[in-house]
Design a protein around this motif. Structure first.
Motif, PDB file in Angstrom:
ATOM      1  N   GLN A  72       2.441  46.679  87.583  1.00 35.25           N
ATOM      2  CA  GLN A  72       2.292  48.069  88.014  1.00 35.25           C
ATOM      3  C   GLN A  72       2.936  48.965  86.962  1.00 35.25           C
ATOM      4  O   GLN A  72       3.943  48.597  86.359  1.00 35.25           O
ATOM      5  CB  GLN A  72       2.960  48.303  89.372  1.00 35.25           C
ATOM      6  N   SER A  73       2.345  50.147  86.770  1.00 33.10           N
ATOM      7  CA  SER A  73       2.904  51.089  85.805  1.00 33.10           C
ATOM      8  C   SER A  73       4.179  51.709  86.372  1.00 33.10           C
ATOM      9  O   SER A  73       4.437  51.656  87.579  1.00 33.10           O
ATOM     10  CB  SER A  73       1.892  52.192  85.496  1.00 33.10           C
ATOM     11  N   THR A  74       4.960  52.314  85.477  1.00 34.13           N
ATOM     12  CA  THR A  74       6.200  52.961  85.913  1.00 34.13           C
ATOM     13  C   THR A  74       5.927  54.013  86.976  1.00 34.13           C
ATOM     14  O   THR A  74       6.632  54.091  87.988  1.00 34.13           O
ATOM     15  CB  THR A  74       6.924  53.600  84.709  1.00 34.13           C
ATOM     16  N   MET A  75       4.890  54.838  86.764  1.00 36.51           N
ATOM     17  CA  MET A  75       4.610  55.906  87.715  1.00 36.51           C
ATOM     18  C   MET A  75       4.124  55.362  89.052  1.00 36.51           C
ATOM     19  O   MET A  75       4.397  55.948  90.108  1.00 36.51           O
ATOM     20  CB  MET A  75       3.590  56.887  87.137  1.00 36.51           C
ATOM     21  N   GLN A  76       3.403  54.256  89.051  1.00 38.58           N
ATOM     22  CA  GLN A  76       2.999  53.652  90.325  1.00 38.58           C
ATOM     23  C   GLN A  76       4.228  53.228  91.114  1.00 38.58           C
ATOM     24  O   GLN A  76       4.307  53.444  92.335  1.00 38.58           O
ATOM     25  CB  GLN A  76       2.087  52.444  90.067  1.00 38.58           C
ATOM     26  N   ILE A  77       5.192  52.635  90.416  1.00 38.48           N
ATOM     27  CA  ILE A  77       6.427  52.216  91.071  1.00 38.48           C
ATOM     28  C   ILE A  77       7.213  53.428  91.554  1.00 38.48           C
ATOM     29  O   ILE A  77       7.709  53.457  92.691  1.00 38.48           O
ATOM     30  CB  ILE A  77       7.275  51.356  90.111  1.00 38.48           C
ATOM     31  N   VAL A  78       7.339  54.440  90.689  1.00 42.16           N
ATOM     32  CA  VAL A  78       8.078  55.654  91.046  1.00 42.16           C
ATOM     33  C   VAL A  78       7.478  56.301  92.290  1.00 42.16           C
ATOM     34  O   VAL A  78       8.193  56.653  93.236  1.00 42.16           O
ATOM     35  CB  VAL A  78       8.076  56.653  89.868  1.00 42.16           C
ATOM     36  N   ASN A  79       6.163  56.450  92.315  1.00 46.23           N
ATOM     37  CA  ASN A  79       5.507  57.108  93.447  1.00 46.23           C
ATOM     38  C   ASN A  79       5.665  56.315  94.736  1.00 46.23           C
ATOM     39  O   ASN A  79       5.880  56.885  95.813  1.00 46.23           O
ATOM     40  CB  ASN A  79       4.029  57.322  93.142  1.00 46.23           C
ATOM     41  N   SER A  80       5.553  54.994  94.628  1.00 45.80           N
ATOM     42  CA  SER A  80       5.712  54.143  95.810  1.00 45.80           C
ATOM     43  C   SER A  80       7.132  54.226  96.362  1.00 45.80           C
ATOM     44  O   SER A  80       7.335  54.386  97.574  1.00 45.80           O
ATOM     45  CB  SER A  80       5.359  52.698  95.451  1.00 45.80           C
ATOM     46  N   LEU A  81       8.127  54.146  95.467  1.00 44.12           N
ATOM     47  CA  LEU A  81       9.523  54.219  95.910  1.00 44.12           C
ATOM     48  C   LEU A  81       9.876  55.598  96.465  1.00 44.12           C
ATOM     49  O   LEU A  81      10.656  55.716  97.420  1.00 44.12           O
ATOM     50  CB  LEU A  81      10.458  53.874  94.749  1.00 44.12           C
ATOM     51  N   TRP A  82       9.291  56.633  95.870  1.00 43.04           N
ATOM     52  CA  TRP A  82       9.548  57.985  96.376  1.00 43.04           C
ATOM     53  C   TRP A  82       9.026  58.129  97.805  1.00 43.04           C
ATOM     54  O   TRP A  82       9.723  58.653  98.681  1.00 43.04           O
ATOM     55  CB  TRP A  82       8.904  59.029  95.477  1.00 43.04           C
ATOM     56  N   ASP A  83       7.818  57.652  98.049  1.00 46.21           N
ATOM     57  CA  ASP A  83       7.252  57.718  99.399  1.00 46.21           C
ATOM     58  C   ASP A  83       8.141  56.956 100.390  1.00 46.21           C
ATOM     59  O   ASP A  83       8.381  57.426 101.507  1.00 46.21           O
ATOM     60  CB  ASP A  83       5.836  57.132  99.419  1.00 46.21           C
ATOM     61  N   GLN A  84       8.628  55.781  99.962  1.00 52.72           N
ATOM     62  CA  GLN A  84       9.525  55.010 100.831  1.00 52.72           C
ATOM     63  C   GLN A  84      10.803  55.787 101.106  1.00 52.72           C
ATOM     64  O   GLN A  84      11.281  55.848 102.247  1.00 52.72           O
ATOM     65  CB  GLN A  84       9.873  53.673 100.175  1.00 52.72           C
ATOM     66  N   GLU A  85      11.361  56.382 100.058  1.00 53.50           N
ATOM     67  CA  GLU A  85      12.625  57.127 100.186  1.00 53.50           C
ATOM     68  C   GLU A  85      12.456  58.304 101.148  1.00 53.50           C
ATOM     69  O   GLU A  85      13.317  58.554 101.998  1.00 53.50           O
ATOM     70  CB  GLU A  85      13.061  57.623  98.806  1.00 53.50           C
ATOM     71  N   VAL A  86      11.348  59.026 101.002  1.00 54.36           N
ATOM     72  CA  VAL A  86      11.088  60.176 101.877  1.00 54.36           C
ATOM     73  C   VAL A  86      10.924  59.719 103.324  1.00 54.36           C
ATOM     74  O   VAL A  86      11.523  60.282 104.247  1.00 54.36           O
ATOM     75  CB  VAL A  86       9.839  60.939 101.404  1.00 54.36           C
ATOM     76  N   ASN A  87      10.110  58.692 103.549  1.00 50.74           N
ATOM     77  CA  ASN A  87       9.873  58.204 104.908  1.00 50.74           C
ATOM     78  C   ASN A  87      11.167  57.712 105.548  1.00 50.74           C
ATOM     79  O   ASN A  87      11.444  58.007 106.720  1.00 50.74           O
ATOM     80  CB  ASN A  87       8.839  57.066 104.892  1.00 50.74           C
ATOM     81  N   ASN A  88      11.968  56.965 104.762  1.00 52.44           N
ATOM     82  CA  ASN A  88      13.232  56.443 105.307  1.00 52.44           C
ATOM     83  C   ASN A  88      14.182  57.571 105.678  1.00 52.44           C
ATOM     84  O   ASN A  88      14.820  57.537 106.741  1.00 52.44           O
ATOM     85  CB  ASN A  88      13.908  55.526 104.284  1.00 52.44           C
ATOM     86  N   ALA A  89      14.282  58.577 104.811  1.00 53.89           N
ATOM     87  CA  ALA A  89      15.183  59.699 105.075  1.00 53.89           C
ATOM     88  C   ALA A  89      14.734  60.483 106.310  1.00 53.89           C
ATOM     89  O   ALA A  89      15.556  60.853 107.156  1.00 53.89           O
ATOM     90  CB  ALA A  89      15.249  60.619 103.862  1.00 53.89           C
TER      91      ALA A  89
END
Length: 704
Positions: A72-89
């Protein structure tokens, strides 16, 4: 004087100290800016005022990159982790409002019941039973030794992450359970679902399609589009974006570079032709070794296949170009081999062979001995082959008696080299043991067909490389274009036309976009440049991209908000046009009160739609018309509707019959099915619903 002497002696030291102080001052500012003079934030974002640290987020990204290893590209990872971070928060904040938290004792219960932990041998006794005390001892040891070494700290941090994810997953489950508890479906709703699927209506209709009126007869004003957008704002919200135009200067070899690579091979031809060991000569002189295998004509480069097949043994062909390489090939051997082969085999695997069961204990020597024994039995009586394959083969073909059916010159690429060599280079009936990475094969060649000429080549190849001179010429070329365009920013297109350069447009680029239309690979630097605050419309910039350099110009900054009329028109015009056509049709046939009247006035035939349901409102030959079918269910038998505006045209319908599905003793099954669908929809809608009511600051684009 003595003091002055000492000052003179220490002048160099003072200069160095002052210089270092200035450097520290400057460099600290650099590290706190994003390269454009703007202060770099320390948080990657915030959710309802809760900051998300960039350092912590970066660590997660690096860890994920190590796991994905380029998949996976860096941005794919960044976007996926950001979505997780937002949902968790957001979920945590919602639970906090309700006073629901995960306490230490609850966390411990979650850990000691997690299969990921209880199934680990380190936490089990000799009989494989999980021992809680072993887990506690492990955690205490991590805490006590975390500062002893980087590895100890890494192990401790991994455990902290395990606890964090356990809490996150528990909170998600808690919130999901609350959502599920609120997703109530009654038995009455179950009955309504049953009726929507099984009650039927039959009606006659006349349909005047919108296509019967030419688009040119319908005037749609700009104000109509604006009004539509205004009434449907949620459908036309757009993020901030940028438009650029650019010229791509590819880094590719020049004609002179190609000639150099070609000439180098020309100078080798004589030596290659005279070499006693052509294979060794090729291996020493080639850029990339190529396998010396028999090749069919269709496996050779198409434009050179005829010439290569016409060679005699010892001939050298070339130089010839394939992709970005020049090649010369010497014919080692020519013979005839079948195009297709049918074979069967028995596979005996051994410990460590590819695809072997991890529990397999059979050694390589034992596997070879077994294969030789089976071969001896089969040689005495080949009819035993299928039964022996079913009993002893470790391959999926065992069920078919070891039969692999036919392989041709293309599909045989799936065979291992040793297997392929045996079945293609031996005659029908040949039987032997052959080793491959999968184990030992007892192979029998059952049939062969379509004998073809094949060639075995020794090949020397030379990649065409870009010379220093070519790089200099390219640098001069794009630097001049950039300089000229920067002097007069309105001349970009004219300069490109004069230089016969292709100008490509990339419009509506989003701030987190990873690619640019027309360019290969990730292009985050281009995107980030276009979104920098100090980049103005008309600005020119030269940027390195995959495979070359672009000279780009920012042509527009599109703010977030509603789509413009021009952008929305392609989507809105057909809708408004059909609405106006519907009014025109209704007005024209306003006096028609029966199907016969409308059919006579419009010249459209009266038709019938039979046994339609609310669940499947498809009018035969027309398509889905939920409003029309819904109206039919609302009318009584024999009633005629007014003129109805459907998806494809204007209708008038007359109900012929309505059939009510039989009553059921219970509608629990329908209720349960509807509840499952509603739950799935509710759970999938949670992230979007929480985000829509949250204040989220997203600064990913400042860091990635």
């Amino acid at each position: 004087m003595a003091i002055l002497a000492k000052i003179r002696q220490r002048t160099l030291v003072l200069i160095l100290i002052i210089g270092l102080a200035l450097f520290a001052f400057v460099i600290s500012d650099v590290f706190n800016t994003n390269g454009g003079g703007e202060k770099q934030p320390t948080e990657i974002g915030s959710i309802n005022g809760q900051d998300i640290s960039y350092d912590g987020f970066k660590n997660q990204v690096e860890y994920a990159k190590s796991l994905y290893q380029g998949r996976q590209s860096t941005m794919q990872i960044v976007n996926s982790l950001w979505d997780q971070e937002v949902n968790n928060a957001l979920i945590t904040q919602e639970l906090d409002k309700l006073g629901i938290t995960i306490e230490k004792d609850q966390l411990w219960n979650l850990l000691i019941t997690s299969p990921n932990i209880t199934n680990q041998e380190r936490f089990q006794d000799e009989s494989g039973v999980f021992v809680e005390a072993k887990l506690k001892e492990y955690i205490d040891n991590l805490e006590a030794t975390k500062n002893l070494s980087p590895q100890s700290m890494a192990e401790y941090n991994n455990w902290v992450e395990t606890e964090r994810y356990t809490i996150i997953n528990a909170k998600r489950e808690l919130y999901d359970n609350l959502v599920k508890a609120g997703s109530i479906v009654t038995v009455t709703e179950g009955e309504l679902a049953y009726r929507a699927e099984n009650d039927k209506v039959t009606f006659k209709y006349v349909n005047i399609p919108y296509s019967s009126i030419a688009d040119s007869l319908v005037e749609v004003r700009e104000s109509d589009v604006k009004n539509y957008i205004s009434k449907h704002k949620s459908e036309f919200q757009v993020d901030a974006s940028r438009n650029i135009q650019y010229v791509f200067f590819p880094e590719k070899p020049s004609k002179a570079d190609e000639d150099t690579a070609k000439q180098a091979l020309e100078e080798m031809k004589a030596g290659f032709a005279a070499a006693e060991d052509a294979s060794a000569y090729a291996n020493i002189n080639t850029g990339t070794n190529e396998p010396e295998i028999f090749m069919y004509k269709n496996q050779l480069p198409k434009e050179h296949a005829d010439a290569i097949m016409a060679m005699e043994e010892g001939d050298v062909y070339g130089p010839y170009k394939v992709g970005n390489r020049f090649k010369i090939s010497r014919l080692l051997e020519k013979r005839q081999l079948p195009d297709s082969v049918k074979s069967r085999h028995i596979l005996i695997r051994f410990a460590g062979s590819t695809g072997a069961d991890p529990e397999l204990k059979k050694t390589k020597t034992e596997a070879k001995k077994q294969a030789d024994s089976l071969l001896a039995v089969i040689k005495r009586n080949k009819s035993k082959f299928p039964d022996l394959a079913k009993e002893f083969s470790d391959d999926t073909s065992a069920a078919k008696g070891g039969d692999l059916d036919w392989f041709n010159s293309i599909s045989s690429a799936r065979l291992t080299p040793t297997y392929k060599d045996f079945v293609y280079e031996n005659e029908v009936g040949a039987l032997d043991v052959v080793e491959s990475p999968f184990g030992y094969h007892i192979i029998e060649i059952e049939d062969q067909k379509n004998m073809q000429d094949v060639v075995k080549l020794a090949t020397i190849n030379n990649e065409v490389e870009i010379s220093e001179e070519t790089f200099k010429d390219l640098f001069t070329e794009y630097s001049k274009f950039e300089s000229d365009a920067d002097k007069d920013k309105s001349s970009f297109l004219d300069l490109a036309e004069a230089g016969k350069y292709e100008v490509k447009q990339a419009n509506r680029i989003k701030e987190l976009a990873t690619g640019i239309p027309g360019l290969a690979g990730e292009q985050r630097e281009v995107v980030r440049w276009s979104f920098r605050e100090d980049t103005k419309v008309g600005d020119i910039n030269r940027l390195n991209v995959q495979g070359g350099v672009i000279v780009a110009q920012l042509t527009a900054k599109n703010p977030a908000g509603l789509s413009s009329v021009a952008e929305a028109s392609a989507r809105v015009l057909p809708i408004i046009r059909n609405q106006k056509k519907a009014e025109m049709i209704k007005e024209k046939y306003a006096t028609a009160s029966t199907l016969a009247d409308l059919a006579s006035a419009s010249g459209k035939a009266e038709q019938q739609a039979t046994s339609l349901s609310m669940q499947a409102p498809n009018v035969p030959g027309v398509g889905e018309e939920p409003k029309v079918v819904g109206t039919a269910f609302a009318l009584n038998e024999g009633d005629t509707s007014r003129l109805l505006e459907g998806k494809s045209g204007v209708y008038m319908i007359q109900v012929v019959s309505k059939t009510k599905a039989p009553e059921k003793d219970t509608y629990l099954a329908e209720r349960n099915e509807l509840r499952t669908k509603r739950l799935s929809k509710a759970l999938s809608s949670v992230p979007g619903a929480l985000k829509s009511s949250a204040e989220i600051e997203d600064r990913r684009a400042s860091f990635y």
